[in-house]
Design a protein around this motif. Structure first.
Motif, PDB file in Angstrom:
ATOM      1  N   GLU A 282       0.791  -1.225   0.000  1.00 51.33           N
ATOM      2  CA  GLU A 282       0.000   0.000   0.000  1.00 51.33           C
ATOM      3  C   GLU A 282       0.827   1.280   0.000  1.00 51.33           C
ATOM      4  OE1 GLU A 282      -2.800  -0.212   3.223  1.00 51.33           O
ATOM      5  OE2 GLU A 282      -3.378  -2.242   2.704  1.00 51.33           O
ATOM      6  N   LEU A 283       2.047   1.231   0.476  1.00 51.09           N
ATOM      7  CA  LEU A 283       2.821   2.455   0.649  1.00 51.09           C
ATOM      8  C   LEU A 283       4.020   2.563  -0.284  1.00 51.09           C
ATOM      9  CD1 LEU A 283       3.280   5.068   2.318  1.00 51.09           C
ATOM     10  CD2 LEU A 283       4.660   3.698   3.860  1.00 51.09           C
ATOM     11  N   VAL A 284       4.832   1.541  -0.359  1.00 47.71           N
ATOM     12  CA  VAL A 284       6.097   1.682  -1.074  1.00 47.71           C
ATOM     13  C   VAL A 284       6.139   1.050  -2.453  1.00 47.71           C
ATOM     14  CG1 VAL A 284       7.591   2.037   0.917  1.00 47.71           C
ATOM     15  CG2 VAL A 284       7.052  -0.274   0.206  1.00 47.71           C
ATOM     16  N   LYS A 285       5.170   0.234  -2.799  1.00 43.21           N
ATOM     17  CA  LYS A 285       5.209  -0.430  -4.107  1.00 43.21           C
ATOM     18  C   LYS A 285       5.163   0.608  -5.225  1.00 43.21           C
ATOM     19  CE  LYS A 285       3.200  -4.124  -6.786  1.00 43.21           C
ATOM     20  NZ  LYS A 285       2.215  -5.190  -6.821  1.00 43.21           N
TER      21      LYS A 285
ATOM     22  N   MET B 141      15.203   7.697  -2.253  1.00 42.86           N
ATOM     23  CA  MET B 141      16.659   7.746  -2.328  1.00 42.86           C
ATOM     24  C   MET B 141      17.309   7.580  -0.950  1.00 42.86           C
ATOM     25  SD  MET B 141      17.161   7.771  -5.358  1.00 42.86           S
ATOM     26  CE  MET B 141      17.534   8.545  -6.878  1.00 42.86           C
ATOM     27  N   VAL B 142      16.679   8.150   0.067  1.00 39.46           N
ATOM     28  CA  VAL B 142      17.180   8.015   1.437  1.00 39.46           C
ATOM     29  C   VAL B 142      16.004   7.700   2.343  1.00 39.46           C
ATOM     30  CG1 VAL B 142      19.180   9.534   1.134  1.00 39.46           C
ATOM     31  CG2 VAL B 142      17.007  10.497   1.838  1.00 39.46           C
ATOM     32  N   SER B 143      16.286   7.108   3.491  1.00 44.16           N
ATOM     33  CA  SER B 143      15.212   6.702   4.395  1.00 44.16           C
ATOM     34  C   SER B 143      14.378   7.892   4.880  1.00 44.16           C
ATOM     35  CB  SER B 143      15.773   5.933   5.589  1.00 44.16           C
ATOM     36  OG  SER B 143      16.644   6.746   6.347  1.00 44.16           O
ATOM     37  N   GLY B 144      14.967   9.072   4.938  1.00 48.35           N
ATOM     38  CA  GLY B 144      14.235  10.255   5.377  1.00 48.35           C
ATOM     39  C   GLY B 144      13.057  10.596   4.475  1.00 48.35           C
ATOM     40  N   GLU B 145      13.149  10.237   3.204  1.00 47.78           N
ATOM     41  CA  GLU B 145      12.045  10.499   2.278  1.00 47.78           C
ATOM     42  C   GLU B 145      10.822   9.637   2.592  1.00 47.78           C
ATOM     43  OE1 GLU B 145      13.624   9.743  -1.582  1.00 47.78           O
ATOM     44  OE2 GLU B 145      14.653  11.668  -1.692  1.00 47.78           O
ATOM     45  N   LEU B 146      11.019   8.583   3.324  1.00 48.56           N
ATOM     46  CA  LEU B 146       9.935   7.664   3.656  1.00 48.56           C
ATOM     47  C   LEU B 146       9.226   8.048   4.956  1.00 48.56           C
ATOM     48  CD1 LEU B 146       8.539   5.022   2.853  1.00 48.56           C
ATOM     49  CD2 LEU B 146      10.337   3.785   4.038  1.00 48.56           C
ATOM     50  N   GLN B 147       9.822   8.908   5.748  1.00 50.99           N
ATOM     51  CA  GLN B 147       9.279   9.225   7.069  1.00 50.99           C
ATOM     52  C   GLN B 147       7.884   9.836   7.024  1.00 50.99           C
ATOM     53  OE1 GLN B 147      12.395  11.571   8.837  1.00 50.99           O
ATOM     54  NE2 GLN B 147      13.331   9.773   9.779  1.00 50.99           N
ATOM     55  N   GLN B 148       7.671  10.863   6.209  1.00 49.33           N
ATOM     56  CA  GLN B 148       6.362  11.520   6.167  1.00 49.33           C
ATOM     57  C   GLN B 148       5.289  10.602   5.592  1.00 49.33           C
ATOM     58  OE1 GLN B 148       4.087  12.826   3.760  1.00 49.33           O
ATOM     59  NE2 GLN B 148       2.861  13.632   5.437  1.00 49.33           N
TER      60      GLN B 148
ATOM     61  N   TYR C  43       0.657   7.018   6.713  1.00 48.03           N
ATOM     62  CA  TYR C  43       0.104   5.660   6.603  1.00 48.03           C
ATOM     63  C   TYR C  43      -0.203   5.091   7.988  1.00 48.03           C
ATOM     64  CZ  TYR C  43      -0.217   0.680   5.655  1.00 48.03           C
ATOM     65  OH  TYR C  43      -0.642  -0.618   5.601  1.00 48.03           O
ATOM     66  N   ALA C  44       0.729   5.245   8.925  1.00 45.05           N
ATOM     67  CA  ALA C  44       0.540   4.717  10.277  1.00 45.05           C
ATOM     68  C   ALA C  44      -0.648   5.394  10.963  1.00 45.05           C
ATOM     69  CB  ALA C  44       1.815   4.902  11.106  1.00 45.05           C
ATOM     70  N   TYR C  45      -0.801   6.695  10.773  1.00 42.12           N
ATOM     71  CA  TYR C  45      -1.941   7.400  11.359  1.00 42.12           C
ATOM     72  C   TYR C  45      -3.251   6.837  10.807  1.00 42.12           C
ATOM     73  CZ  TYR C  45      -5.255  10.908  12.763  1.00 42.12           C
ATOM     74  OH  TYR C  45      -6.353  11.527  13.303  1.00 42.12           O
ATOM     75  N   CYS C  46      -3.318   6.705   9.512  1.00 44.99           N
ATOM     76  CA  CYS C  46      -4.529   6.174   8.881  1.00 44.99           C
ATOM     77  C   CYS C  46      -4.792   4.750   9.357  1.00 44.99           C
ATOM     78  CB  CYS C  46      -4.393   6.216   7.364  1.00 44.99           C
ATOM     79  SG  CYS C  46      -5.857   5.669   6.495  1.00 44.99           S
ATOM     80  N   TYR C  47      -3.760   3.937   9.409  1.00 42.41           N
ATOM     81  CA  TYR C  47      -3.877   2.534   9.828  1.00 42.41           C
ATOM     82  C   TYR C  47      -4.423   2.432  11.245  1.00 42.41           C
ATOM     83  CZ  TYR C  47      -2.482  -2.382  10.194  1.00 42.41           C
ATOM     84  OH  TYR C  47      -2.473  -3.740  10.358  1.00 42.41           O
ATOM     85  N   ASN C  48      -3.995   3.315  12.130  1.00 45.79           N
ATOM     86  CA  ASN C  48      -4.399   3.249  13.537  1.00 45.79           C
ATOM     87  C   ASN C  48      -5.675   4.024  13.853  1.00 45.79           C
ATOM     88  OD1 ASN C  48      -2.298   1.614  14.528  1.00 45.79           O
ATOM     89  ND2 ASN C  48      -0.929   3.351  14.454  1.00 45.79           N
TER      90      ASN C  48
END
Length: 65
Positions: free
Chosen positions: A14-17, A22-29, A34-39
């Protein structure tokens, strides 16, 4: 362990496919959103069609958990 593996599978699907980070920081937001929506938004049939955070509040109010 099975729940963890299923969660990782969902995140990948659902998120990364198809996305390139390029760096892990780009995935944080995107992950935080996603985590907010999931919870807080996603409904779960096993929890009486409540989001997990609402179910946790219900448990605390009714059973002091």
């Amino acid at each position: 362990m099975v729940v963890f593996e299923a969660t990782i599978k969902n995140i990948k699907a659902e998120l990364v496919k198809g996305e390139k980070f390029m760096v892990s920081g780009e995935l944080q937001q995107p992950f935080a959103a996603y985590a907010y929506c999931y919870n807080h938004k996603q409904l779960y049939s096993l929890l009486g069609y409540l989001p997990s955070m609402e179910f946790n509040k219900w448990l605390a109010l009714n059973f002091g958990v």
